[in-house]
Design an enzyme around this catalytic site. Sequence first.
Site, PDB file in Angstrom:
ATOM      1  N   GLU A   1      -5.700  -8.653   1.319  1.00 35.71           N
ATOM      2  CA  GLU A   1      -6.355  -8.268   2.573  1.00 35.71           C
ATOM      3  C   GLU A   1      -7.824  -8.009   2.292  1.00 35.71           C
ATOM      4  O   GLU A   1      -8.174  -7.433   1.259  1.00 35.71           O
ATOM      5  CB  GLU A   1      -5.793  -6.960   3.155  1.00 35.71           C
ATOM      6  CG  GLU A   1      -4.484  -7.075   3.847  1.00 35.71           C
ATOM      7  CD  GLU A   1      -3.989  -5.744   4.407  1.00 35.71           C
ATOM      8  OE1 GLU A   1      -4.823  -4.904   4.822  1.00 35.71           O
ATOM      9  OE2 GLU A   1      -2.760  -5.544   4.422  1.00 35.71           O
TER      10      GLU A   1
ATOM     11  N   TYR B   1      -9.772  -7.085  13.913  1.00 34.20           N
ATOM     12  CA  TYR B   1     -10.100  -7.747  12.652  1.00 34.20           C
ATOM     13  C   TYR B   1      -9.878  -9.255  12.717  1.00 34.20           C
ATOM     14  O   TYR B   1     -10.170  -9.965  11.765  1.00 34.20           O
ATOM     15  CB  TYR B   1      -9.183  -7.247  11.542  1.00 34.20           C
ATOM     16  CG  TYR B   1      -9.409  -5.854  10.999  1.00 34.20           C
ATOM     17  CD1 TYR B   1     -10.208  -5.652   9.877  1.00 34.20           C
ATOM     18  CD2 TYR B   1      -8.779  -4.745  11.564  1.00 34.20           C
ATOM     19  CE1 TYR B   1     -10.379  -4.386   9.333  1.00 34.20           C
ATOM     20  CE2 TYR B   1      -8.939  -3.467  11.028  1.00 34.20           C
ATOM     21  CZ  TYR B   1      -9.745  -3.300   9.910  1.00 34.20           C
ATOM     22  OH  TYR B   1      -9.905  -2.047   9.372  1.00 34.20           O
TER      23      TYR B   1
ATOM     24  N   GLU C   1       0.782  -1.241   0.000  1.00 37.20           N
ATOM     25  CA  GLU C   1       0.000   0.000   0.000  1.00 37.20           C
ATOM     26  C   GLU C   1       0.811   1.287   0.000  1.00 37.20           C
ATOM     27  O   GLU C   1       0.650   2.148   0.873  1.00 37.20           O
ATOM     28  CB  GLU C   1      -0.942   0.008   1.218  1.00 37.20           C
ATOM     29  CG  GLU C   1      -1.961  -1.101   1.215  1.00 37.20           C
ATOM     30  CD  GLU C   1      -3.129  -0.852   2.160  1.00 37.20           C
ATOM     31  OE1 GLU C   1      -3.120   0.171   2.860  1.00 37.20           O
ATOM     32  OE2 GLU C   1      -4.048  -1.673   2.181  1.00 37.20           O
TER      33      GLU C   1
HETATM   34  C1  BGP Z   1      -4.435  -1.820   5.407  1.00 36.59           C
HETATM   35  C2  BGP Z   1      -3.071  -2.140   5.945  1.00 36.59           C
HETATM   36  C3  BGP Z   1      -3.061  -3.036   7.131  1.00 36.59           C
HETATM   37  C4  BGP Z   1      -4.234  -2.903   8.070  1.00 36.59           C
HETATM   38  C5  BGP Z   1      -5.548  -2.690   7.358  1.00 36.59           C
HETATM   39  C6  BGP Z   1      -6.673  -2.247   8.249  1.00 36.59           C
HETATM   40  O1  BGP Z   1      -4.435  -0.541   4.868  1.00 36.59           O
HETATM   41  O2  BGP Z   1      -2.279  -2.734   4.949  1.00 36.59           O
HETATM   42  O3  BGP Z   1      -1.819  -2.924   7.743  1.00 36.59           O
HETATM   43  O4  BGP Z   1      -4.001  -2.120   9.139  1.00 36.59           O
HETATM   44  O5  BGP Z   1      -5.454  -1.745   6.319  1.00 36.59           O
HETATM   45  O6  BGP Z   1      -6.552  -0.868   8.480  1.00 36.59           O
HETATM   46  P1  BGP Z   1      -6.774  -0.223   9.890  1.00 36.59           P
HETATM   47  O7  BGP Z   1      -5.980  -1.072  10.826  1.00 36.59           O
HETATM   48  O8  BGP Z   1      -6.246   1.170   9.793  1.00 36.59           O
HETATM   49  O9  BGP Z   1      -8.223  -0.298  10.125  1.00 36.59           O
END
Ligand code: BGP
Length: 471
Positions: free
Chosen positions: A372, A434, A161
């Site tokens: 993801e 999550y 990302e």
């Molecule tokens: C993505 C990232 C992860 C993870 C996920 C959830 O952008 O690659 O590392 O954190 O998002 O995001 P957040 O934890 O900010 O809700």
Amino acid sequence: MKEQFLWGSATAAYQCEGAWNEGGRGLTQWDVFSHESDRNLNHVTGDTASDFYHHYEEDIRMLHESNQNSYRFSIAWTRIFPNGYGEINQEGVNFYNRIIDLCLQYHIEPNVTLHHYDLPIELAENGGWLNDKTIDYFVDYARTCFELFGDRVKLWVTINELSFYAHCCFLVGNYPPHHELDFTSYSKVIYNGLLASAKAVTAYRKLKQGGKIGIVHPCGSVESLHDDSDYAQARYNAELYCIRCILDPAVKGEIPQELIVKMKDSGLDTSFIREEDKKILKEGIVDFIGLNFYLRELVKPCMDGVTKMSMNNKGKGSDVMEGTSIHGWFASDNDPWTEKNHWGREVHPKSLYDALTYLDRLYPQVPIYVTENGHALYDELEKGEIHDIERIRIVQGFLDWMLQAKKQGVNVKGYYMWSTMDLYSWVNGYKKRYGLVYIDFDDNCKRIAKDSFYWYKRYIEDYQRRETAVI
Ligand code: BGP
């Protein structure tokens, strides 16, 4: 034999490992941010995180117990090179060797990301990705990892990302170094990251290790609630900004000319784009796209609007509406009819189907791994159990729609749920969960399988049974 679909889940080093000052690990920009910054809104650190460093055997065993046949994780650059470059830290190498070997013992395919936000502090303090030297250090680090682990790791991701990281660091300012609306740095960081990724891909190919290498990008299909010429223009701009900006260089080896023209028209600096770099991008095209899918790009025109960015790092109770508005380009829109999570983000399972088919139209038949996807909740223990039925409902929707896209011919080859276990959610802290496995952060990071863990196990089993029946 038919290639196996990969079913797994994902983590990232800083978010789960902990052991921040063990095993010879050097400091990252996140250690310093979380320890020292008053912008660390939820006042927690990744010092212990999910303590994966000490619990990895249990975690990998649980992956196996839930029928997962792949695990996406990242290597902490500072466990291999504590300063980002120089001497290799053997203790770090041993740690990842143990993880990889254990995965293979359980027939779990390791899918390894080289860089997931955790830049070594020394490099960050010298300009981070704005400094061209970081590119060379990254490529050295990447090559070292290929040489150390590439005999067993056959799926690699260069950078996670890039654009979201740059967005948070240089436009929103919620990630270090906290610049706001600094489009010059934003663009240069993305450019340097793309060069670093392409050079790492080329370095990998030279070693002829027989695996595949890709880049991970978060995006969804670009859509709008209305349709006239202004809306069509907003969609076109958003496609350039949100998708083609990263994936055209990574997949086709070229920066879209239309993007450069649009940047110039908007008065943005493009002087860092060098003729001699074209060859680097062309040589370093990826084998696959890693799609991090959370939500679609729902946009509207932003003709007379103000450029602004916002992020909800507080969740329930916060009135911050997450979004992006860029004058003359597009603004985020909100569909009043779709479900939202506690952080205000749209949750719309069919959008995963739309994202996959959209990418397949832009980059026909390029292999895609959903690297993801998941659903954030405030999970609570109820008599020692976690009944996360909302997560099951939402993710089941995502999976059904993904399989529909696959059935229609999209070249999707694997799916990783975010996340393997509860972990540190960047500036959001630990309450935003999550995981398939609950972590009791108050009780020595005790692991408790959630209802979704058992549901995912059955979902994979059913899929594999159906596939075998077809053969
Ligand atoms: C993505 C990232 C992860 C993870 C996920 C959830 O952008 O690659 O590392 O954190 O998002 O995001 P957040 O934890 O900010 O809700």
